[in-house]
Write a protein that holds these residues in place. Sequence first.
Motif, PDB file in Angstrom:
ATOM      1  N   LYS A 102       9.983  26.381   2.699  1.00  0.00           N
ATOM      2  CA  LYS A 102       8.360  26.592   3.261  1.00  0.00           C
ATOM      3  C   LYS A 102       7.727  27.983   2.943  1.00  0.00           C
ATOM      4  CE  LYS A 102      10.763  26.626   7.466  1.00  0.00           C
ATOM      5  NZ  LYS A 102      10.939  26.663   8.858  1.00  0.00           N
ATOM      6  N   PHE A 103       7.596  27.908   1.426  1.00  0.00           N
ATOM      7  CA  PHE A 103       6.720  28.827   0.922  1.00  0.00           C
ATOM      8  C   PHE A 103       5.420  28.538   0.666  1.00  0.00           C
ATOM      9  CE2 PHE A 103       8.049  26.188  -2.701  1.00  0.00           C
ATOM     10  CZ  PHE A 103       6.890  26.210  -3.387  1.00  0.00           C
ATOM     11  N   THR A 104       5.021  27.243   1.059  1.00  0.00           N
ATOM     12  CA  THR A 104       3.662  26.552   0.870  1.00  0.00           C
ATOM     13  C   THR A 104       3.453  25.379   1.841  1.00  0.00           C
ATOM     14  OG1 THR A 104       2.190  25.613  -0.520  1.00  0.00           O
ATOM     15  CG2 THR A 104       4.239  25.031  -1.104  1.00  0.00           C
ATOM     16  N   ASP A 105       2.420  25.278   2.397  1.00  0.00           N
ATOM     17  CA  ASP A 105       2.042  24.256   3.234  1.00  0.00           C
ATOM     18  C   ASP A 105       1.415  22.855   2.565  1.00  0.00           C
ATOM     19  OD1 ASP A 105      -0.612  25.134   2.745  1.00  0.00           O
ATOM     20  OD2 ASP A 105      -1.159  25.303   4.733  1.00  0.00           O
ATOM     21  N   HIS A 106       1.513  22.984   1.298  1.00  0.00           N
ATOM     22  CA  HIS A 106       0.843  21.726   0.336  1.00  0.00           C
ATOM     23  C   HIS A 106       2.063  20.720   0.272  1.00  0.00           C
ATOM     24  CE1 HIS A 106      -2.490  23.692  -1.046  1.00  0.00           C
ATOM     25  NE2 HIS A 106      -2.047  24.822  -1.078  1.00  0.00           N
ATOM     26  N   CYS A 107       2.450  20.186   1.776  1.00  0.00           N
ATOM     27  CA  CYS A 107       3.764  19.241   1.637  1.00  0.00           C
ATOM     28  C   CYS A 107       3.322  17.967   1.878  1.00  0.00           C
ATOM     29  CB  CYS A 107       4.735  19.804   2.595  1.00  0.00           C
ATOM     30  SG  CYS A 107       5.135  21.469   2.688  1.00  0.00           S
ATOM     31  N   TYR A 108       3.596  16.771   1.225  1.00  0.00           N
ATOM     32  CA  TYR A 108       3.219  15.657   1.324  1.00  0.00           C
ATOM     33  C   TYR A 108       4.349  14.597   1.347  1.00  0.00           C
ATOM     34  CZ  TYR A 108      -1.221  17.594   0.012  1.00  0.00           C
ATOM     35  OH  TYR A 108      -2.477  18.274  -0.115  1.00  0.00           O
ATOM     36  N   TRP A 109       4.059  13.549   2.524  1.00  0.00           N
ATOM     37  CA  TRP A 109       4.913  12.265   2.487  1.00  0.00           C
ATOM     38  C   TRP A 109       4.372  11.440   1.473  1.00  0.00           C
ATOM     39  CZ3 TRP A 109       8.851  14.195   4.959  1.00  0.00           C
ATOM     40  CH2 TRP A 109       8.815  14.635   6.187  1.00  0.00           C
ATOM     41  N   ILE A 110       5.225  10.688   0.891  1.00  0.00           N
ATOM     42  CA  ILE A 110       4.850   9.516   0.023  1.00  0.00           C
ATOM     43  C   ILE A 110       5.111   8.290   0.888  1.00  0.00           C
ATOM     44  CG2 ILE A 110       5.514   8.115  -1.724  1.00  0.00           C
ATOM     45  CD1 ILE A 110       6.109  11.727  -2.100  1.00  0.00           C
ATOM     46  N   MET A 111       4.166   7.585   1.428  1.00  0.00           N
ATOM     47  CA  MET A 111       4.003   6.658   2.438  1.00  0.00           C
ATOM     48  C   MET A 111       4.109   5.140   1.865  1.00  0.00           C
ATOM     49  SD  MET A 111       4.237   8.465   5.021  1.00  0.00           S
ATOM     50  CE  MET A 111       4.028   7.232   6.434  1.00  0.00           C
ATOM     51  N   GLU A 164       0.757  -1.342   0.056  1.00  0.00           N
ATOM     52  CA  GLU A 164      -0.118  -0.106   0.030  1.00  0.00           C
ATOM     53  C   GLU A 164       0.926   1.308  -0.044  1.00  0.00           C
ATOM     54  OE1 GLU A 164      -3.251   0.309  -0.330  1.00  0.00           O
ATOM     55  OE2 GLU A 164      -3.644  -1.811  -0.382  1.00  0.00           O
ATOM     56  N   TYR A 165       0.636   2.009  -1.055  1.00  0.00           N
ATOM     57  CA  TYR A 165       1.365   3.489  -1.176  1.00  0.00           C
ATOM     58  C   TYR A 165       0.424   4.549  -0.971  1.00  0.00           C
ATOM     59  CZ  TYR A 165       5.440   0.674  -2.708  1.00  0.00           C
ATOM     60  OH  TYR A 165       6.475  -0.204  -2.732  1.00  0.00           O
ATOM     61  N   SER A 166       0.673   5.560  -0.402  1.00  0.00           N
ATOM     62  CA  SER A 166      -0.195   6.660  -0.077  1.00  0.00           C
ATOM     63  C   SER A 166       0.514   7.985   0.097  1.00  0.00           C
ATOM     64  CB  SER A 166      -1.342   6.222   0.946  1.00  0.00           C
ATOM     65  OG  SER A 166      -0.498   6.420   2.083  1.00  0.00           O
ATOM     66  N   LEU A 167      -0.420   9.016  -0.030  1.00  0.00           N
ATOM     67  CA  LEU A 167       0.136  10.455   0.333  1.00  0.00           C
ATOM     68  C   LEU A 167      -0.409  10.896   1.502  1.00  0.00           C
ATOM     69  CD1 LEU A 167      -0.362  12.505  -3.186  1.00  0.00           C
ATOM     70  CD2 LEU A 167       1.814  11.403  -2.341  1.00  0.00           C
ATOM     71  N   GLU A 168       0.382  11.516   2.318  1.00  0.00           N
ATOM     72  CA  GLU A 168       0.170  11.967   3.792  1.00  0.00           C
ATOM     73  C   GLU A 168       0.570  13.304   4.189  1.00  0.00           C
ATOM     74  OE1 GLU A 168       1.769  10.934   8.145  1.00  0.00           O
ATOM     75  OE2 GLU A 168       0.564   9.237   7.371  1.00  0.00           O
ATOM     76  N   LYS A 169      -0.296  14.237   4.355  1.00  0.00           N
ATOM     77  CA  LYS A 169       0.007  15.656   4.618  1.00  0.00           C
ATOM     78  C   LYS A 169       1.069  15.624   5.743  1.00  0.00           C
ATOM     79  CE  LYS A 169      -0.973  19.929   3.701  1.00  0.00           C
ATOM     80  NZ  LYS A 169      -1.938  20.749   4.246  1.00  0.00           N
ATOM     81  N   ALA A 170       2.145  16.563   5.396  1.00  0.00           N
ATOM     82  CA  ALA A 170       3.234  16.814   6.061  1.00  0.00           C
ATOM     83  C   ALA A 170       3.278  17.983   6.873  1.00  0.00           C
ATOM     84  CB  ALA A 170       4.565  16.440   5.310  1.00  0.00           C
ATOM     85  N   ASP A 171       3.770  17.896   8.304  1.00  0.00           N
ATOM     86  CA  ASP A 171       4.260  19.093   8.937  1.00  0.00           C
ATOM     87  C   ASP A 171       5.303  20.007   8.022  1.00  0.00           C
ATOM     88  OD1 ASP A 171       4.294  20.960  11.451  1.00  0.00           O
ATOM     89  OD2 ASP A 171       6.554  20.487  11.108  1.00  0.00           O
ATOM     90  N   LYS A 176       7.841   6.667   5.620  1.00  0.00           N
ATOM     91  CA  LYS A 176       7.964   7.610   4.771  1.00  0.00           C
ATOM     92  C   LYS A 176       9.282   6.930   3.599  1.00  0.00           C
ATOM     93  CE  LYS A 176       7.719  11.307   8.254  1.00  0.00           C
ATOM     94  NZ  LYS A 176       7.820  10.529   9.555  1.00  0.00           N
ATOM     95  N   ILE A 177       8.904   7.281   2.586  1.00  0.00           N
ATOM     96  CA  ILE A 177       9.798   7.006   1.534  1.00  0.00           C
ATOM     97  C   ILE A 177      10.256   7.983   0.534  1.00  0.00           C
ATOM     98  CG2 ILE A 177       9.028   4.323   1.288  1.00  0.00           C
ATOM     99  CD1 ILE A 177       7.774   5.221  -1.472  1.00  0.00           C
ATOM    100  N   GLY A 178       9.529   9.069   0.874  1.00  0.00           N
ATOM    101  CA  GLY A 178       9.786  10.163  -0.022  1.00  0.00           C
ATOM    102  C   GLY A 178       9.187  11.305   0.390  1.00  0.00           C
ATOM    103  N   GLY A 179       8.816  12.686  -0.247  1.00  0.00           N
ATOM    104  CA  GLY A 179       8.337  13.821  -0.286  1.00  0.00           C
ATOM    105  C   GLY A 179       8.035  14.552  -1.385  1.00  0.00           C
ATOM    106  N   ALA A 180       7.130  15.423  -1.589  1.00  0.00           N
ATOM    107  CA  ALA A 180       7.129  16.642  -2.476  1.00  0.00           C
ATOM    108  C   ALA A 180       6.007  17.501  -2.023  1.00  0.00           C
ATOM    109  CB  ALA A 180       6.708  15.797  -3.772  1.00  0.00           C
ATOM    110  N   ILE A 181       6.347  18.742  -2.385  1.00  0.00           N
ATOM    111  CA  ILE A 181       5.244  19.783  -2.541  1.00  0.00           C
ATOM    112  C   ILE A 181       4.509  19.501  -3.732  1.00  0.00           C
ATOM    113  CG2 ILE A 181       4.780  22.190  -2.864  1.00  0.00           C
ATOM    114  CD1 ILE A 181       7.566  22.759  -1.416  1.00  0.00           C
TER     115      ILE A 181
END
Length: 285
Positions: free
Chosen positions: A40-49, A3-10, A54-59
């Motif tokens: 940190k110009f936006t809060d649209h930050c996500y972990w790739i889970m 299972e892979y998913s996106l999760e909102k990040a701090d 956590k295996i990665g992240g992206a705005i």
Amino acid sequence: MVEYSLEKADMDLFAVYQVIYSGTDIEMWFDWNTRLNDTKFTDHCYWIMHEDVKIGGAIINSDTVIYPFIIPPFSDRFKFWDILLKCCKEIKHINGMLHDDVNILLSSGFKVNVVRQVMCRPADINNKVDLPDGFSMYALNEAVHVNELSKVIISGYAGGIDHEIYGVPNEDQVIKDNKYLMEVYKHRNLSIYIVNEMNQEIVALCIAGISENMPLGFAEIGEVCVLPQYRNKGIAEFMLRHIIATAFDYTPVVKLCVTVGNQAENLYRKVGFQPGPRFANMSKR
């Protein structure tokens, strides 16, 4: 089934991960806090889970991905992009891609729009050269007629790679862009223009300065332009070296950003600008 998913990040924690695991300082900030704030110009930050790991992240903002990174020990870049694009089927634009990711995305239906790189060199008061005979230099400020400047810029960039990529701007757009740059650099304006003494024609200009918001107080060159009939006379090199020398009293570093494929890059290297990593902006075909 995996299972892979996106999760909102701090946003704050995401910025630390991105700076460490992105593996490169694309903007050549040379400063930890600046790189954190740049992310940190936006809060649209996500972990790739992967399940709860956590295996990665992206705005991910609407249809655009920015600042993607992989978190070790996960290391499969092909799998990373396969997961991300399946989780975000509406993605049309991906910005700031390094070489390895470009090759992957080309095979995933994306095209390269433009390749850019930031370049830096030390400011140095002992860097001036003489202006060629028959030309004079003047400070460029709000008193200079904007229409004259816009015509120089449009003619100076004609046939170049920026017009090829972005299209030919109209005079109103060039005037607007010039006014914006002059406003940005008004804190410490270093801009100059060059005049042919015989006919008083403006033949070249360099818009540069230090913004109040520029990290570490670095100077920046925003425009360098020489009319085609006045090239290969040493005018552009004179302007660059003049900015490098006059910036010395205010800052240790001069920066610029160049489109890869612009022949001016050879001149920038000649006068000592060190290129950072090349990065591409891409779009879905």
